[in-house]
Design a protein around this motif. Structure first.
Motif, short mmCIF file in Angstrom:
data_model
loop_
_atom_site.label_atom_id
_atom_site.label_comp_id
_atom_site.label_asym_id
_atom_site.label_seq_id
_atom_site.Cartn_x
_atom_site.Cartn_y
_atom_site.Cartn_z
N GLY A 218 29.87 32.43 9.36
CA GLY A 218 28.73 32.88 8.59
C GLY A 218 29.02 32.92 7.11
N TRP A 219 27.97 33.13 6.30
CA TRP A 219 28.14 33.21 4.85
C TRP A 219 27.57 34.52 4.34
N LEU A 220 28.09 34.93 3.19
CA LEU A 220 27.72 36.24 2.66
C LEU A 220 28.23 36.38 1.23
N GLU A 221 27.73 37.42 0.56
CA GLU A 221 28.23 37.86 -0.75
C GLU A 221 28.23 36.75 -1.78
N GLY A 222 27.06 36.08 -1.88
CA GLY A 222 26.92 34.94 -2.77
C GLY A 222 26.90 35.31 -4.24
N ASN A 223 27.32 34.35 -5.07
CA ASN A 223 27.33 34.47 -6.53
C ASN A 223 26.24 33.59 -7.14
N ASP A 234 23.86 29.24 -5.56
CA ASP A 234 24.38 30.43 -4.89
C ASP A 234 25.69 30.02 -4.23
N VAL A 235 26.82 30.49 -4.76
CA VAL A 235 28.14 30.15 -4.22
C VAL A 235 28.57 31.29 -3.30
N LEU A 236 28.69 30.98 -2.01
CA LEU A 236 28.86 32.01 -0.99
C LEU A 236 30.25 31.99 -0.35
N ARG A 237 30.72 33.18 -0.08
CA ARG A 237 31.90 33.39 0.77
C ARG A 237 31.61 32.82 2.15
N CYS A 238 32.61 32.14 2.75
CA CYS A 238 32.46 31.58 4.09
C CYS A 238 33.48 32.20 5.03
N ASP A 239 32.98 32.81 6.09
CA ASP A 239 33.87 33.30 7.13
C ASP A 239 34.16 32.15 8.08
N VAL A 240 35.44 31.76 8.13
CA VAL A 240 35.86 30.64 8.97
C VAL A 240 37.00 31.09 9.88
N LYS A 241 37.25 30.30 10.90
CA LYS A 241 38.30 30.64 11.87
C LYS A 241 39.64 30.01 11.47
N PRO A 243 42.65 28.27 8.89
CA PRO A 243 43.26 28.75 7.64
C PRO A 243 42.67 28.13 6.38
N ASP A 244 41.86 27.08 6.51
CA ASP A 244 41.35 26.37 5.35
C ASP A 244 40.11 27.07 4.79
N GLU A 245 40.30 27.83 3.71
CA GLU A 245 39.21 28.64 3.15
C GLU A 245 38.24 27.77 2.37
N LYS A 246 36.97 28.14 2.43
CA LYS A 246 35.92 27.35 1.80
C LYS A 246 34.87 28.26 1.18
N ALA A 247 34.08 27.67 0.28
CA ALA A 247 32.86 28.29 -0.24
C ALA A 247 31.71 27.33 0.02
N ALA A 248 30.51 27.89 0.09
CA ALA A 248 29.30 27.08 0.29
C ALA A 248 28.45 27.16 -0.96
N ILE A 249 27.85 26.05 -1.35
CA ILE A 249 27.01 25.99 -2.55
C ILE A 249 25.58 25.68 -2.14
N VAL A 250 24.69 26.66 -2.31
CA VAL A 250 23.27 26.55 -2.02
C VAL A 250 22.52 26.28 -3.31
N PRO A 305 41.78 33.91 7.98
CA PRO A 305 42.00 34.09 6.54
C PRO A 305 41.25 35.27 5.95
N GLY A 306 40.11 35.63 6.55
CA GLY A 306 39.38 36.79 6.04
C GLY A 306 40.13 38.10 6.21
N GLY A 307 41.12 38.12 7.09
CA GLY A 307 41.90 39.33 7.34
C GLY A 307 43.21 39.38 6.60
N ILE A 308 43.48 38.43 5.70
CA ILE A 308 44.71 38.43 4.90
C ILE A 308 44.33 38.68 3.45
N ARG A 309 44.79 39.80 2.89
CA ARG A 309 44.26 40.25 1.60
C ARG A 309 45.35 40.74 0.65
N ASN A 310 46.57 40.26 0.82
CA ASN A 310 47.71 40.80 0.08
C ASN A 310 48.09 40.00 -1.15
N THR A 311 47.29 39.00 -1.52
CA THR A 311 47.60 38.15 -2.68
C THR A 311 46.37 37.99 -3.56
#
Length: 484
Positions: A218-223, A234-241, A243-250, A305-311
């Protein structure tokens, strides 16, 4: 190795207790606010703005089991008159959640929801954040009340005579991520922003089940961002399964009424894209900048990746498509208990100023986990345009060290996960885990606890957190218990 440290144990009538006063010496940045994990109140949604007189204003909300977040959000407001060195709490807003601070036409505004998935509201302050208007109806700040809404502290952008602010709404059955629909709100820059009829909403876009070959949740918290071609996106956070993190551009139409997305071209690699981020454009460097909670290569694949927040990293892009990590700003090897997340920031000359939802050791056992933060911290990234990887925070060599702390026990080492005595880690049953019967309400010999021996027979002790299972790799041999 795995090291088990007893923090509160009763042996032969003697009691060793953990600290009762918080210590902030090791916390990165300037501590603006703190709530211990034991309070059941956690710090969320940091936002920051610079007032016309140069003072800084910051805010955060409260969430957690001991809050009323699902009935009425609570937001704390702070001000600094010395460029972030010290902070003073100046207001508490009842009925404000997931909110953005922004300055417009000399006034300070805060915009978000009234509570968790509540109506969309906006308030104005004419005294730098000490007092605020009340959103009683559609003429005084109650903007959207026709459903359930979600957002975060993301930019409010002025462009071509309008203000733009990204939002999401919630569809049934309300499964997190899956249920979010993206849309954009906008209003004429010279309108009364407290009036609901000043605002226009685009259509609301639901996620596609098969996007990214099923990797997309899903997507959320867009800029809201002004794209290189001059349009609003609207550049959105993407929850993915994976490790390759992405953003979506609407894409958003010029009148703000139409949102469109092409799943074949609209996704792009973005370091930290699985967590909330803020993107702003810098006219001086002609680059887009962000402070992102990226996944360091050392931790890639350790969990979603959504659960790793130490960097925390400083990243930039010329076009919103190709992103470069310029510098690692903050790093800690613990992915379980430490988090640098939901960073909001502003330009301040050659510097960036930022506030962070920080989960960190406070001398009281630390945060409940990396998500349920116990600090709001302020940070100044000096001369950000000149930063390179050589300016990065030190990253220890070797396998990452993990600390798990709960109740009266601390476990430090690598290659293990916490589970319960029924051999479960999270929702998974793990048949090959050793059952550490020493992890019970009884505490046996010290070497028995270290080795996992099955026959602890000594004195009872208050060791509630020891009802656990440790999964260890073959290379991680147990070490003797050591005093704290």
């Amino acid at each position: 190795s795995v090291r088990l440290v007893s923090v509160m144990v009763l042996f032969g009538g003697s009691l060793v207790t953990s600290a009762t006063e918080p210590t902030f010496e090791k916390v990165p940045g300037v501590v603006v606010d703190h709530t211990p994990a034991s309070s059941g109140v956690y710090i969320g949604s940091p936002s920051i703005a610079v007032l016309p007189n140069g003072e800084y204003v910051a805010s955060h909300d409260h969430f957690g089991p001991k809050t009323a977040e699902h009935k009425s959000g609570l937001t704390a407001v702070f001000r600094s008159s010395d460029r972030g060195r010290t902070w003073k709490k100046i207001a508490t807003i009842d009925g404000q959640f997931w909110s953005t601070l922004f300055v417009h036409r000399g006034a300070l505004y805060i915009m978000g929801t009234q509570w968790h998935y509540g109506p969309t509201v906006i308030r104005r302050s004419d005294d730098g954040g000490q007092t605020w208007t009340e959103p009683k109806d559609e003429r005084s700040g109650l903007l959207l009340n026709d459903g359930r809404f979600h957002c975060a502290p993301v930019p409010v952008v002025e462009h071509k005579g309008r203000l733009w602010r990204a939002m999401e709404d919630i569809t049934l059955p309300g499964i997190w991520g899956v249920c979010f629909r993206a849309f954009m709100m906008s209003a004429p820059a010279d309108a009364d922003l407290l009036k609901a009829d000043s605002w226009t909403c685009s259509n609301r876009l639901a996620r596609g089940r098969n996007w990214l070959d099923g990797d997309f949740v899903g997507w959320l918290e867009g800029n809201a961002v002004v794209a290189p071609d001059g349009g609003i996106v609207d550049v959105l956070r993407c929850d993915v399964k994976s490790p390759d993190e992405k953003a979506a551009i609407v894409r958003i139409s010029g009148d703000g009424r139409t949102a469109t997305f092409d799943p074949a071209r609209g996704f792009g690699s973005f370091p930290g894209g699985a967590k909330k981020f803020t993107i702003r454009h810098d006219p001086q460097s002609k680059l887009y900048w962000s402070l992102t909670t990226m996944v360091h290569e050392k931790h890639r694949g350790a969990r979603k990746p959504g659960g790793i927040r130490n960097t925390l990293a400083l990243a930039c892009s010329p076009d919103l498509a190709d992103w470069t990590v310029r510098c690692i700003l903050l790093y800690h090897p613990d992915i379980v208990k430490v988090g640098f997340q939901y960073v909001d920031w502003q330009f301040d000359g050659d510097d960036l100023i930022a506030v962070c939802r920080t989960a960190y050791d406070d001398g009281l056992g630390g945060a409940r986990n990396n998500h349920d933060a116990n600090f709001l911290t302020f940070h100044r990234i000096a001369n950000f345009r000149a930063r390179t990887m050589s300016d990065s925070a030190p990253i220890p060599a070797g396998p990452p060290t993990v600390t798990h702390e709960a109740g009266d026990c601390v476990i430090t080492g690598s290659g293990f996960e916490m589970g319960d005595r029924q051999h479960r880690v999270g929702s998974r049953e793990v048949a090959d885990l050793p059952r550490w019967n020493a992890f019970s309400e009884r505490v046996g010999r010290r070497d028995a606890i270290a080795s996992g021996e099955r026959d602890p027979t000594r004195a009872h002790a208050r060791q509630t957190c020891l009802a656990a299972v440790v999964r260890r790799r073959a290379s991680d041999a147990a070490a003797p218990i050591a005093p704290r």
